[in-house]
Design a protein around this motif. Sequence first.
Motif, short mmCIF file in Angstrom:
data_model
loop_
_atom_site.label_atom_id
_atom_site.label_comp_id
_atom_site.label_asym_id
_atom_site.label_seq_id
_atom_site.Cartn_x
_atom_site.Cartn_y
_atom_site.Cartn_z
N LEU A 1 1.42 2.99 -3.00
CA LEU A 1 0.39 3.64 -4.32
C LEU A 1 0.17 5.13 -4.34
O LEU A 1 0.16 5.81 -2.90
N ASN B 1 2.48 4.94 -11.60
CA ASN B 1 1.94 5.36 -10.68
C ASN B 1 2.73 5.66 -9.35
O ASN B 1 2.64 7.03 -9.16
N THR C 1 4.12 9.44 -7.00
CA THR C 1 4.33 9.48 -5.53
C THR C 1 4.99 10.26 -5.22
O THR C 1 4.94 10.64 -4.54
N SER D 1 -10.73 1.11 -1.19
CA SER D 1 -9.56 1.61 0.76
C SER D 1 -7.91 1.15 -0.42
O SER D 1 -8.60 -0.12 -1.21
N THR D 2 -7.50 1.15 0.36
CA THR D 2 -5.98 0.47 -0.45
C THR D 2 -5.99 -0.50 -0.16
O THR D 2 -5.25 -1.86 -0.90
N GLY E 1 0.63 -1.57 -0.11
CA GLY E 1 0.05 -0.23 0.06
C GLY E 1 0.74 0.90 -0.12
O GLY E 1 0.44 2.22 -0.44
N PRO F 1 -0.68 9.00 -3.96
CA PRO F 1 -1.59 9.22 -3.23
C PRO F 1 -2.87 10.21 -4.00
O PRO F 1 -3.83 10.23 -3.13
N PHE G 1 -8.17 -2.74 -3.16
CA PHE G 1 -7.75 -2.14 -4.15
C PHE G 1 -6.27 -2.88 -4.50
O PHE G 1 -5.74 -3.24 -5.52
N THR H 1 -5.05 7.06 -4.32
CA THR H 1 -6.07 6.83 -3.85
C THR H 1 -7.66 7.72 -3.48
O THR H 1 -8.16 7.75 -3.72
N LYS H 2 -7.04 8.90 -4.27
CA LYS H 2 -8.36 9.78 -4.67
C LYS H 2 -9.07 9.38 -5.46
O LYS H 2 -10.65 9.42 -5.58
#
Length: 134
Positions: free
Chosen positions: A42, A94, A98, A53-54, A39, A44, A57, A47-48
């Motif tokens: 992942l 992805n 980050t 939930s993480t 997690g 941010p 996912f 996550t939005k």
Amino acid sequence: MTTFNKRLNTSWWALRIALGVMPIISGIDKYFNKLTDWGMYLSPIATKIVPVSTPTFMHVVGAVEIVAGLLVLSRWTKIGSYLVMVWLICIALNLLTTGMFYDIAVRDLEIAVGAFALSQLSTVREAYGQEAVS
């Protein structure tokens, strides 16, 4: 050349095994987090956007990785290797968002090139009538 070159066949098998087994292992680990806390990788931004939930996912991600690995190890190696390639590019994108993990993003892009090479070797192998499971 009337048969698929033995050296190319060895390369095909090495890529096929590595790009088939490793996604399965990392996919299974998305459920257990023994290799790492997945997690944390992942973005941010993701996550939005992601409506779950993480951990949920990551379980979906794990399922996709397991399927991709199984495809690579099956008679659909070429399709599976393209899926692994695209998947790794998405993971790298992805990671880039980050603001960290650039080294892992670069590594994943390099592995994506290996997946592309496997797809190309599979195409040539098929042209010479080699069965993907031989």
